[in-house]
Write an enzyme that holds these catalytic residues in place. Structure first.
Site, PDB file in Angstrom:
ATOM      1  N   ASP A 138      -5.310  -1.023   2.898  1.00 50.57           N
ATOM      2  CA  ASP A 138      -3.946  -0.518   2.641  1.00 50.57           C
ATOM      3  C   ASP A 138      -3.663  -0.551   1.146  1.00 50.57           C
ATOM      4  O   ASP A 138      -4.425  -1.115   0.375  1.00 50.57           O
ATOM      5  CB  ASP A 138      -2.927  -1.406   3.370  1.00 50.57           C
ATOM      6  CG  ASP A 138      -3.055  -2.869   2.945  1.00 50.57           C
ATOM      7  OD1 ASP A 138      -3.857  -3.575   3.574  1.00 50.57           O
ATOM      8  OD2 ASP A 138      -2.411  -3.274   1.963  1.00 50.57           O
TER       9      ASP A 138
ATOM     10  N   ASP B 229      -1.011  -2.080  -0.159  1.00 49.22           N
ATOM     11  CA  ASP B 229       0.010  -3.108  -0.321  1.00 49.22           C
ATOM     12  C   ASP B 229       1.392  -2.428  -0.375  1.00 49.22           C
ATOM     13  O   ASP B 229       1.627  -1.533   0.443  1.00 49.22           O
ATOM     14  CB  ASP B 229      -0.292  -4.003  -1.539  1.00 49.22           C
ATOM     15  CG  ASP B 229       0.381  -5.367  -1.407  1.00 49.22           C
ATOM     16  OD1 ASP B 229       0.266  -5.969  -0.330  1.00 49.22           O
ATOM     17  OD2 ASP B 229       1.037  -5.818  -2.355  1.00 49.22           O
TER      18      ASP B 229
HETATM   19  N1  LIG Z   1      -1.816  -5.958   1.429  1.00 56.22           N
HETATM   20  C1  LIG Z   1      -2.404  -7.101   1.758  1.00 56.22           C
HETATM   21  N2  LIG Z   1      -1.966  -8.261   1.228  1.00 56.22           N
HETATM   22  C2  LIG Z   1      -2.596  -9.427   1.549  1.00 56.22           C
HETATM   23  N3  LIG Z   1      -3.614  -9.528   2.391  1.00 56.22           N
HETATM   24  C3  LIG Z   1      -4.065  -8.404   2.932  1.00 56.22           C
HETATM   25  N4  LIG Z   1      -5.063  -8.179   3.795  1.00 56.22           N
HETATM   26  C4  LIG Z   1      -5.115  -6.861   4.039  1.00 56.22           C
HETATM   27  N5  LIG Z   1      -4.146  -6.204   3.352  1.00 56.22           N
HETATM   28  C5  LIG Z   1      -3.490  -7.139   2.651  1.00 56.22           C
END
Ligand SMILES: Nc1ncnc2[nH]cnc12
Ligand SMILES: CSC[C@H]1O[C@H](OP(=O)(O)O)[C@H](O)[C@@H]1O
Length: 290
Positions: A210, A212
């Protein structure tokens, strides 16, 4: 020369690996309590392998509660020489898109609620983590991932957050714009520090799930989107792992970067002041120098 044993720590979505010959789940006890789960041992292309699901099968341990010291001790105790961490991560870079892998080489540790060292009162030691990952293992992971047809980025800074909640948008922008981080996750610290204390070569592969919460077009990180990406990432992660034995070989010379000699000058406590009970707990991790 030492016999190679490649240990894989599987993160979210990677709880098992197929294809090991003589595969067996083994219980390993440590002075630091039980590891996250039993360890799957076996061979791949004739090379010893170990696999430990970081959160346990069925994902039972939160990032804060993963028994990091027991995990690293257990891998060292069974003879692991090289540790490959495979983790789900958010990305702070447009070009590091979901589905891509990043060979992490630096960390910023923002975790606050974890035991971070095997050492302490009774036996104090200070190792260097200026370069916390092993470039030799990073090379092998990069090649293995490319050969498996995965888009892989070499080098990246991983922000280790405490969690379990994801970051606020302000934190996400701070890590990306001010601190220059590339990916974010919740587990590689203190794991990488402990691997260095245990004189294990350590590489971290961030499997991007992703963007974030900084990206104007992708909105906020959300677990359902992560889970949708995890499955493909995990089978790619397993494909990468399958290629590692052929690249690393059955015998290894001393690490050219000194990971396996990190404790040579690290212990400061005078021999006569060392606590025998503490030394007993360090048998696997620091037995070479004690
Ligand atoms: N955006 C994110 N922040 C922290 N841990 C994660 N693991 C997978 N995506 C994450
Ligand atoms: C799956 S969402 C967040 C969770 O995933 C990552 O785990 P791991 O590093 O073990 O793959 C992240 O660090 C969080 O623990």
């Amino acid at each position: 020369m030492t016999e190679t044993m490649i240990a894989v720590i599987g993160g979210s979505g990677l709880y098992e690996i197929d294809g090991l010959q003589g595969a067996e789940w083994t219980t390993v006890e440590t002075p630091w309590g039980p590891p996250s789960d039993q360890i799957l041992t076996g061979t791949l292309d004739g090379i010893k392998m170990a696999f430990l699901p970081r959160h346990g099968r069925g994902h039972v341990h939160s990032p804060t509660e993963v028994p990091y010291r027991a995990n690293i001790d257990a891998l060292k105790r069974i003879g692991a020489t090289d540790v490959i961490s495979v983790s789900a991560c958010g990305s702070f870079r447009e070009e590091m898109a979901p589905g891509h892998f990043v060979v992490v080489d630096q960390f910023i540790d923002r975790t606050v609620a974890r035991e971070k060292s095997f050492f302490g009162t009774g036996c104090v030691a200070h190792v260097s983590v200026a370069h916390p990952t092993c470039p030799r293992l990073g090379d092998a992971c990069e090649t293995a991932a490319r050969d498996a047809g995965i888009t892989v980025h070499r080098g990246g800074t991983y922000l280790a957050m405490e969690g379990p909640q994801f970051s606020s948008m302000a934190e996400s922008k701070l890590y990306r714009e001010v601190w220059g981080c590339d990916v974010i996750g919740m587990t590689n610290m203190p794991e990488a520090k402990l691997a260095r204390e245990a004189e294990l070569c350590y590489a971290s592969i961030a499997m991007v799930t992703d963007f974030d919460s900084w990206h104007p077009e992708h909105g906020s990180v959300d677990i359902t989107a992560i889970i949708a990406t995890l499955q493909g990432n995990s089978s790619n992660g397993a494909e990468m792992v399958r290629r590692l034995p052929a690249l690393l070989g059955a015998e290894r010379a001393d690490c050219p970067h000194g990971c396996d000699r990190a404790l040579d000058y690290a212990i400061l406590t005078a021999p006569e002041k060392r606590d025998p009970a503490v030394l007993a707990k360090l048998d696997a991790v620091a037995g070479r120098v004690l």
